[in-house]
Design an enzyme around this catalytic site. Sequence first.
Site, PDB file in Angstrom:
ATOM      1  N   TYR A 288      -1.739  -0.603  10.327  1.00 44.01           N
ATOM      2  CA  TYR A 288      -1.549  -1.677   9.223  1.00 44.01           C
ATOM      3  C   TYR A 288      -0.832  -0.366   8.856  1.00 44.01           C
ATOM      4  O   TYR A 288      -0.379  -1.770   8.127  1.00 44.01           O
ATOM      5  CB  TYR A 288      -3.325  -0.744   8.660  1.00 44.01           C
ATOM      6  CG  TYR A 288      -3.338  -0.931   7.220  1.00 44.01           C
ATOM      7  CD1 TYR A 288      -4.641  -1.784   6.661  1.00 44.01           C
ATOM      8  CD2 TYR A 288      -2.831   0.544   5.877  1.00 44.01           C
ATOM      9  CE1 TYR A 288      -4.367  -1.513   5.189  1.00 44.01           C
ATOM     10  CE2 TYR A 288      -3.061  -0.423   4.995  1.00 44.01           C
ATOM     11  CZ  TYR A 288      -3.746  -0.740   4.344  1.00 44.01           C
ATOM     12  OH  TYR A 288      -4.396  -1.569   3.115  1.00 44.01           O
TER      13      TYR A 288
ATOM     14  N   SER B 283       0.482  -1.028  -0.499  1.00 50.96           N
ATOM     15  CA  SER B 283      -0.388  -0.334   0.350  1.00 50.96           C
ATOM     16  C   SER B 283       1.252   1.261   0.183  1.00 50.96           C
ATOM     17  O   SER B 283       2.498   1.100   0.767  1.00 50.96           O
ATOM     18  CB  SER B 283      -0.808  -0.075   1.042  1.00 50.96           C
ATOM     19  OG  SER B 283      -1.207   1.366   1.737  1.00 50.96           O
TER      20      SER B 283
ATOM     21  N   LYS C  54       2.238  -2.593   6.437  1.00 46.02           N
ATOM     22  CA  LYS C  54       2.308  -2.247   5.677  1.00 46.02           C
ATOM     23  C   LYS C  54       3.634  -1.920   4.786  1.00 46.02           C
ATOM     24  O   LYS C  54       5.140  -2.064   4.134  1.00 46.02           O
ATOM     25  CB  LYS C  54       1.391  -1.379   4.965  1.00 46.02           C
ATOM     26  CG  LYS C  54       0.288  -2.122   5.066  1.00 46.02           C
ATOM     27  CD  LYS C  54      -0.186  -3.180   3.299  1.00 46.02           C
ATOM     28  CE  LYS C  54      -1.841  -3.657   2.920  1.00 46.02           C
ATOM     29  NZ  LYS C  54      -2.019  -4.828   2.626  1.00 46.02           N
TER      30      LYS C  54
END
Length: 264
Positions: free
Chosen positions: A153, A140, A157
């Site tokens: 998150y 991401s 990532k």
Amino acid sequence: MGRPFTFPDRTIVVTGGANGIGYALAERFLAEGAARVVLADLDGERAAAAAAELGARAQGYQLDVTDAEAVAALIEEVERDSPIDLWCSNAGVTTGGGLGSDADWDRTWRVHVLAHVYVARLLLPRMVERGGGHLLITASAAGLLTNIDSAPYSVTKHGAVALAEWLAILHGDEGIDISCLCPMGVNTAMTAKDGPDAATRLGGDYLEPEDVAQSVVEALNEGRFLILPHPKAAVMEQRRASDRDRWLAGMRRARARLKGGSGR
Ligand SMILES: NC(=O)c1ccc[n+]([C@@H]2O[C@H](COP(=O)([O-])OP(=O)(O)OC[C@H]3O[C@@H](n4cnc5c(N)ncnc54)[C@H](O)[C@@H]3O)[C@@H](O)[C@H]2O)c1
């Protein structure tokens, strides 16, 4: 640059392939002439339905990418018929915002990092032995920059990007190509809860999954490692690298403006 990837006659596995970006990748790979695309997803029913939508060259499987034994079994099953040329390690999950619970860290670590480690352990040696293969990791832009909303998150990532780079260094001279997909906002179920003003809150436009698939096909054709469907992510990453304090101050201002918006 790695080796250009061509689609005709290829066997491809896409995890998280039942929905969103994974489904769009599968659809586009088939349109590019892939011989066989396996959609592997935690939601086995949806994977089967998605494969039925995509036609005879698509197959749906239930798979939990965090279960190493299940990943090994799927590789074995697929390779009984044809060797896997490209594995797209694309499944991903969201968490609530903030620092997150231990359960959030555990789940994101398993899906966003360990799942890719399992593929590297179980599939890449086979690819090395037969002299070629390609692994695409969906990270991401949050893995290059940050996700203002969610620490688990963002950090996992970053882990996915770091692992992709590490694998590219390790295996680049063994015929293995690694690509790392780092989109900003994309219109999928994952971001649906962000609401209609999400693109404004993120300071950027959402892309459709099909736009991401277009960027992926272009990058694979060129043998490129880093895939940035939103060109502004490259500019933002350069700014971050050139003056970290200035970048952090800018992100603090953005956070205040966005009042807790996300940036998957
Ligand atoms: N949508 C965005 O804005 C965006 C931006 C950057 C990166 N990404 C990343 O793109 C990837 C795809 O996300 P999406 O937006 O298409 O979301 P999505 O929710 O539409 O699709 C994710 C898929 O992953 C599957 N999945 C979740 N956990 C799994 C597991 N343990 N095993 C197997 N499958 C599992 C889900 O069932 C789902 O089908 C994710 O890695 C996500 O983090 C998304």
